[in-house]
Write a protein that holds these residues in place. Sequence first.
Motif, PDB file in Angstrom:
ATOM      1  N   ALA A 173      35.396  54.703  73.714  1.00 15.73           N
ATOM      2  CA  ALA A 173      36.856  54.631  73.819  1.00 15.73           C
ATOM      3  C   ALA A 173      37.328  54.935  75.228  1.00 15.73           C
ATOM      4  O   ALA A 173      38.309  54.346  75.710  1.00 15.73           O
ATOM      5  CB  ALA A 173      37.493  55.594  72.833  1.00 15.73           C
ATOM      6  N   THR A 174      36.638  55.836  75.915  1.00 14.96           N
ATOM      7  CA  THR A 174      37.031  56.213  77.276  1.00 14.96           C
ATOM      8  C   THR A 174      37.071  54.993  78.201  1.00 14.96           C
ATOM      9  O   THR A 174      37.925  54.904  79.095  1.00 14.96           O
ATOM     10  CB  THR A 174      36.061  57.266  77.833  1.00 14.96           C
ATOM     11  OG1 THR A 174      36.106  58.424  77.004  1.00 14.96           O
ATOM     12  CG2 THR A 174      36.433  57.667  79.257  1.00 14.96           C
ATOM     13  N   ASP A 175      36.189  54.060  77.978  1.00 11.37           N
ATOM     14  CA  ASP A 175      36.109  52.880  78.845  1.00 11.37           C
ATOM     15  C   ASP A 175      37.195  51.849  78.557  1.00 11.37           C
ATOM     16  O   ASP A 175      37.359  50.900  79.326  1.00 11.37           O
ATOM     17  CB  ASP A 175      34.735  52.211  78.679  1.00 11.37           C
ATOM     18  CG  ASP A 175      33.595  53.114  79.112  1.00 11.37           C
ATOM     19  OD1 ASP A 175      33.829  53.976  79.979  1.00 11.37           O
ATOM     20  OD2 ASP A 175      32.479  52.952  78.573  1.00 11.37           O
ATOM     21  N   HIS A 176      37.915  52.045  77.458  1.00 13.85           N
ATOM     22  CA  HIS A 176      38.868  51.002  77.046  1.00 13.85           C
ATOM     23  C   HIS A 176      40.303  51.482  76.911  1.00 13.85           C
ATOM     24  O   HIS A 176      41.188  50.666  76.651  1.00 13.85           O
ATOM     25  CB  HIS A 176      38.425  50.398  75.705  1.00 13.85           C
ATOM     26  CG  HIS A 176      37.170  49.592  75.801  1.00 13.85           C
ATOM     27  ND1 HIS A 176      37.125  48.330  76.359  1.00 13.85           N
ATOM     28  CD2 HIS A 176      35.899  49.881  75.435  1.00 13.85           C
ATOM     29  CE1 HIS A 176      35.888  47.882  76.314  1.00 13.85           C
ATOM     30  NE2 HIS A 176      35.124  48.788  75.761  1.00 13.85           N
ATOM     31  N   ARG A 177      40.542  52.773  77.065  1.00 13.96           N
ATOM     32  CA  ARG A 177      41.897  53.266  76.866  1.00 13.96           C
ATOM     33  C   ARG A 177      42.849  52.679  77.903  1.00 13.96           C
ATOM     34  O   ARG A 177      42.537  52.624  79.095  1.00 13.96           O
ATOM     35  CB  ARG A 177      41.939  54.793  76.944  1.00 13.96           C
ATOM     36  CG  ARG A 177      41.324  55.456  75.724  1.00 13.96           C
ATOM     37  CD  ARG A 177      41.643  56.932  75.654  1.00 13.96           C
ATOM     38  NE  ARG A 177      41.004  57.547  74.504  1.00 13.96           N
ATOM     39  CZ  ARG A 177      41.490  57.538  73.277  1.00 13.96           C
ATOM     40  NH1 ARG A 177      42.642  56.934  73.044  1.00 13.96           N
ATOM     41  NH2 ARG A 177      40.846  58.133  72.285  1.00 13.96           N
TER      42      ARG A 177
ATOM     43  N   PHE B 259      37.571  47.873  72.325  1.00  9.61           N
ATOM     44  CA  PHE B 259      36.824  49.075  71.951  1.00  9.61           C
ATOM     45  C   PHE B 259      35.990  48.834  70.699  1.00  9.61           C
ATOM     46  O   PHE B 259      34.808  49.203  70.642  1.00  9.61           O
ATOM     47  CB  PHE B 259      37.791  50.237  71.724  1.00  9.61           C
ATOM     48  CG  PHE B 259      37.258  51.306  70.814  1.00  9.61           C
ATOM     49  CD1 PHE B 259      36.238  52.141  71.228  1.00  9.61           C
ATOM     50  CD2 PHE B 259      37.772  51.456  69.528  1.00  9.61           C
ATOM     51  CE1 PHE B 259      35.734  53.129  70.381  1.00  9.61           C
ATOM     52  CE2 PHE B 259      37.280  52.430  68.674  1.00  9.61           C
ATOM     53  CZ  PHE B 259      36.262  53.266  69.103  1.00  9.61           C
ATOM     54  N   LEU B 260      36.567  48.237  69.678  1.00 13.16           N
ATOM     55  CA  LEU B 260      35.840  48.015  68.428  1.00 13.16           C
ATOM     56  C   LEU B 260      34.635  47.110  68.649  1.00 13.16           C
ATOM     57  O   LEU B 260      33.562  47.325  68.062  1.00 13.16           O
ATOM     58  CB  LEU B 260      36.767  47.423  67.376  1.00 13.16           C
ATOM     59  CG  LEU B 260      37.866  48.377  66.868  1.00 13.16           C
ATOM     60  CD1 LEU B 260      38.841  47.628  65.966  1.00 13.16           C
ATOM     61  CD2 LEU B 260      37.248  49.555  66.138  1.00 13.16           C
ATOM     62  N   ASP B 261      34.784  46.109  69.507  1.00 11.57           N
ATOM     63  CA  ASP B 261      33.661  45.230  69.820  1.00 11.57           C
ATOM     64  C   ASP B 261      32.573  45.998  70.571  1.00 11.57           C
ATOM     65  O   ASP B 261      31.378  45.881  70.266  1.00 11.57           O
ATOM     66  CB  ASP B 261      34.144  44.042  70.653  1.00 11.57           C
ATOM     67  CG  ASP B 261      33.015  43.091  70.993  1.00 11.57           C
ATOM     68  OD1 ASP B 261      32.429  42.488  70.072  1.00 11.57           O
ATOM     69  OD2 ASP B 261      32.690  42.971  72.194  1.00 11.57           O
ATOM     70  N   THR B 262      32.997  46.792  71.552  1.00 13.90           N
ATOM     71  CA  THR B 262      32.040  47.602  72.313  1.00 13.90           C
ATOM     72  C   THR B 262      31.319  48.596  71.413  1.00 13.90           C
ATOM     73  O   THR B 262      30.105  48.814  71.534  1.00 13.90           O
ATOM     74  CB  THR B 262      32.760  48.348  73.447  1.00 13.90           C
ATOM     75  OG1 THR B 262      33.304  47.397  74.355  1.00 13.90           O
ATOM     76  CG2 THR B 262      31.809  49.273  74.196  1.00 13.90           C
ATOM     77  N   LEU B 263      32.073  49.206  70.511  1.00 12.06           N
ATOM     78  CA  LEU B 263      31.483  50.202  69.614  1.00 12.06           C
ATOM     79  C   LEU B 263      30.412  49.582  68.730  1.00 12.06           C
ATOM     80  O   LEU B 263      29.322  50.147  68.563  1.00 12.06           O
ATOM     81  CB  LEU B 263      32.582  50.838  68.761  1.00 12.06           C
ATOM     82  CG  LEU B 263      32.123  51.874  67.745  1.00 12.06           C
ATOM     83  CD1 LEU B 263      31.451  53.048  68.442  1.00 12.06           C
ATOM     84  CD2 LEU B 263      33.297  52.352  66.900  1.00 12.06           C
TER      85      LEU B 263
ATOM     86  N   ALA C 276      43.157  46.568  74.123  1.00 10.55           N
ATOM     87  CA  ALA C 276      42.225  47.652  74.433  1.00 10.55           C
ATOM     88  C   ALA C 276      41.516  48.144  73.181  1.00 10.55           C
ATOM     89  O   ALA C 276      40.293  48.359  73.174  1.00 10.55           O
ATOM     90  CB  ALA C 276      42.971  48.805  75.110  1.00 10.55           C
ATOM     91  N   ALA C 277      42.261  48.307  72.108  1.00 15.57           N
ATOM     92  CA  ALA C 277      41.658  48.760  70.862  1.00 15.57           C
ATOM     93  C   ALA C 277      40.689  47.714  70.317  1.00 15.57           C
ATOM     94  O   ALA C 277      39.610  48.052  69.807  1.00 15.57           O
ATOM     95  CB  ALA C 277      42.743  49.073  69.834  1.00 15.57           C
TER      96      ALA C 277
END
Length: 380
Positions: free
Chosen positions: A133-137, A147-151, A143-144
């Motif tokens: 999340a830190t990388d996408h806030r 984040f979900l894709d990155t996660l 952004a959210a």
Amino acid sequence: MAGLPPLVDHHCHGVVHREPDPGTFAAFLTEADRPPAAGTTFFDTQAGFAVRRWCPPLLDLPAHCPPERYLARRRALGPDETRRRLLSATGIGAYLVDTGLPGDLTGPAETAAAGGATGHEVVRLEALAERSATDHRGPGTDAAEAFLDTLARAVRAAADTAVAFKSVAAYRHGLALDPAPPGPDAVRPAARAWFAAGAPRLTDPVLLRHLVWLAVATGRPLQLHTGFGDPDLRLDHADPALLTDLVRATADTGTDLVLLHCYPYHRQAAYLAAVFPHVYADVGLTLTHVGPRATAVLAEFLELAPFGKLLFSTDAYGLPELYTVGSALFRTALGEVLGGWTASGAWSTADARRVAAMIAAGNARRVYGLADDGPTEPVG
């Protein structure tokens, strides 16, 4: 009784690199997050007495020596030599280290090297999500989504190298989670709300469930904190029986669930392990904090838990002493429980040796897919 293989500590944490001051050292002996009450010390606990019983002889001191003398000897040896002496005496052959705690701690390889063992990583899901999340806030809804894709990709990547995942949902929300995997129509708004709130700590139950199901999809074992811990949780929300619906929902996924710590709900955990093939339980953390009562608690675990479903761990954190104590109390308790049952005629010696080896190492090696290694040693 003989035949214990090198132990597999299937859930533990790193050790501090620097020499702790007396107050910091004592704080590692408790799950409390505040200083002791006026006129008291955390050395006056079962964990504190256990450290003074098992560790001083390894540093060339008599057992039960005063804390001040022990800490002075520790300072004289230095943190590296202290770590080497204490860890090499544990008989642990493999360390599965949860790397999700902050601080200047040894990692899996360094922890294992000090004890002449092998090290493996356990990835903490909530910490992984918070780093992602830190990388996408930032502003906007994209952004959210990013984040979900990155996660999702981060969880899959972690499964390539880690031996297991761990969830601390017991701390963040409690274990009474909706057992169904949340769909995108629930996950996306939850991620947006978390980002909009700007909170660094993940507590949203939808996202916690999403993490659990991402991990389950990898097939790696999933460790779940249950039972007592620091005051960040509510103990009544950490009863493993609250996981019953999630256990049912994951029964045919091919992923094993491992219930950590469990006390004082260890009988509930033993029940779940008895009736669900993919559920396992451990005695980590518990034995260190109950001291000479470890024999009684382990016997209670073994009332109902199938013998192929119980795993050893120390849950040691910060101090190498906690590895020493956890392994020593485990050996002692296991020897007393199984030795007593053998002496009474309830068990054969051969069966007691076989079960001891299973709990000490064999079960964990099977669950986590670890290679078998090392000679056997006497059982406590």
